[in-house]
Scaffold this motif. Structure first.
Motif, mmCIF file in Angstrom:
data_model
loop_
_atom_site.group_PDB
_atom_site.id
_atom_site.type_symbol
_atom_site.label_atom_id
_atom_site.label_comp_id
_atom_site.label_asym_id
_atom_site.label_seq_id
_atom_site.Cartn_x
_atom_site.Cartn_y
_atom_site.Cartn_z
ATOM 1 N N TRP A 130 -5.604 -5.511 2.536
ATOM 2 C CA TRP A 130 -5.075 -4.514 3.455
ATOM 3 C C TRP A 130 -4.803 -5.127 4.826
ATOM 4 O O TRP A 130 -5.513 -6.048 5.246
ATOM 5 N N MET A 181 0.843 -1.201 0.000
ATOM 6 C CA MET A 181 0.000 0.000 0.000
ATOM 7 C C MET A 181 0.876 1.249 0.000
ATOM 8 O O MET A 181 1.781 1.372 0.828
ATOM 9 N N ASP A 182 0.607 2.149 -0.932
ATOM 10 C CA ASP A 182 1.352 3.401 -1.000
ATOM 11 C C ASP A 182 0.839 4.351 0.082
ATOM 12 O O ASP A 182 -0.352 4.676 0.123
ATOM 13 N N LEU A 183 1.751 4.799 0.962
ATOM 14 C CA LEU A 183 1.356 5.602 2.112
ATOM 15 C C LEU A 183 0.755 6.939 1.704
ATOM 16 O O LEU A 183 -0.255 7.380 2.271
ATOM 17 N N VAL A 184 1.357 7.599 0.707
ATOM 18 C CA VAL A 184 0.860 8.905 0.270
ATOM 19 C C VAL A 184 -0.571 8.780 -0.267
ATOM 20 O O VAL A 184 -1.450 9.584 0.062
ATOM 21 N N SER A 185 -0.809 7.767 -1.093
ATOM 22 C CA SER A 185 -2.149 7.557 -1.639
ATOM 23 C C SER A 185 -3.146 7.249 -0.539
ATOM 24 O O SER A 185 -4.304 7.683 -0.586
ATOM 25 N N THR A 232 -4.321 7.697 -14.642
ATOM 26 C CA THR A 232 -3.719 6.457 -14.136
ATOM 27 C C THR A 232 -4.153 5.258 -14.971
ATOM 28 O O THR A 232 -3.322 4.406 -15.339
ATOM 29 N N VAL A 250 -5.874 3.870 -4.478
ATOM 30 C CA VAL A 250 -5.155 3.090 -3.473
ATOM 31 C C VAL A 250 -5.344 1.594 -3.681
ATOM 32 O O VAL A 250 -4.380 0.815 -3.656
#
Length: 250
Positions: free
Chosen positions: A194, A1-5, A243, A38
């Motif tokens: 997740w 998981m991308d933290l910023v997203s 995207t 995300v």
């Protein structure tokens, strides 16, 4: 998981929950594009419906007495009937193509809603209500984006008073709850992988947004809130289109 997203998704959930409490819509328009970035568009449907139902359950006690139950049934029944076909549609499409589709629906839905805002005449009736419910059922279960159809209906019919805000809460509890309940049997692979902490953390801005909306509902100019949601929805939709297009081209 991308933290910023994920942080972007948290902010979107906070804004979406606040808007849902204040003007009866905004959840799907704001949250779906952000969560789709995300978790992907297929998984976003489950996440958006799960936490959307939670937000509306928290809001419902505050607005229970103002719910228009007759109009709720006119829209909810066809939405529930078209739920499974919508899921099957999402299951059969390419992920990146679906990402583009979600973005296009977000932008087109918002633009149509804004266009109808300038109309002086209003129209309502069984046909329009059934058509609205049908559109919501397909769009919400396939791409988690039934809100544009609700917005267009509210503007065309002139249904933008306190009963609209109230009625949208049990409506989304029914529709979103049904999607969450049926989805494991129709598209079980659509759940995001997740960690437990992510599911718990995502619930925090839901509650915070509803509480903030309760405080601001009678203090803030709803026109400002509405335009903020419109702007964020367009930006989120555009990000999804880019995207998805990059994925298709790559």
């Amino acid at each position: 998981m991308d933290l910023v997203s994920f942080v972007v998704a948290l902010v979107a959930v906070l804004i979406g929950a606040t808007g849902q409490r204040m003007i009866g819509m905004g959840w799907g328009l704001v949250v779906t594009p952000a969560v789709a970035l995300v978790a992907g568009p297929l998984a976003a449907v489950l996440v958006v419906n799960l936490y959307g139902a939670l937000a509306c359950i928290i809001i419902l006690p505050k607005v229970w007495r103002e719910v228009d139950w007759r109009r709720l049934l006119w829209i909810a029944i066809p939405a529930l009937v078209l739920m499974v076909p919508g899921m099957l549609l999402a299951k059969g499409l390419d992920t990146d193509l679906l990402r583009v589709l979600v973005g296009v629906i977000a932008i087109v839905g918002v633009l149509i809603t804004v266009a109808f805002t300038s109309r002086a005449r209003t129209h309502d009736g069984p046909v329009l209500r059934l058509a609205t419910g049908t559109a919501i059922g397909v769009l919400n279960s396939s791409v988690g984006m039934g809100a544009p159809a609700v917005g267009v209906y509210s503007l065309v019919s002139g249904w933008q008073d306190r009963t609209f805000v109230a009625t949208m809460q049990p409506f989304w509890v029914l529709i979103s709850g049904a999607v969450v309940a049926v989805r494991p049997f129709v598209a079980p692979e659509g759940s995001p992988d997740w960690p437990l902490w992510a599911w718990v953390v995502l619930g925090v801005p839901v509650v915070a947004g509803v509480l903030l909306g309760n405080r601001l509902a009678h203090l803030v100019d709803r026109t400002v809130v509405r335009w903020a949601i419109i702007s964020l929805s367009v930006l989120g939709g555009a990000a999804l289109i880019v995207t998805g297009a990059m994925g298709l081209l790559g």
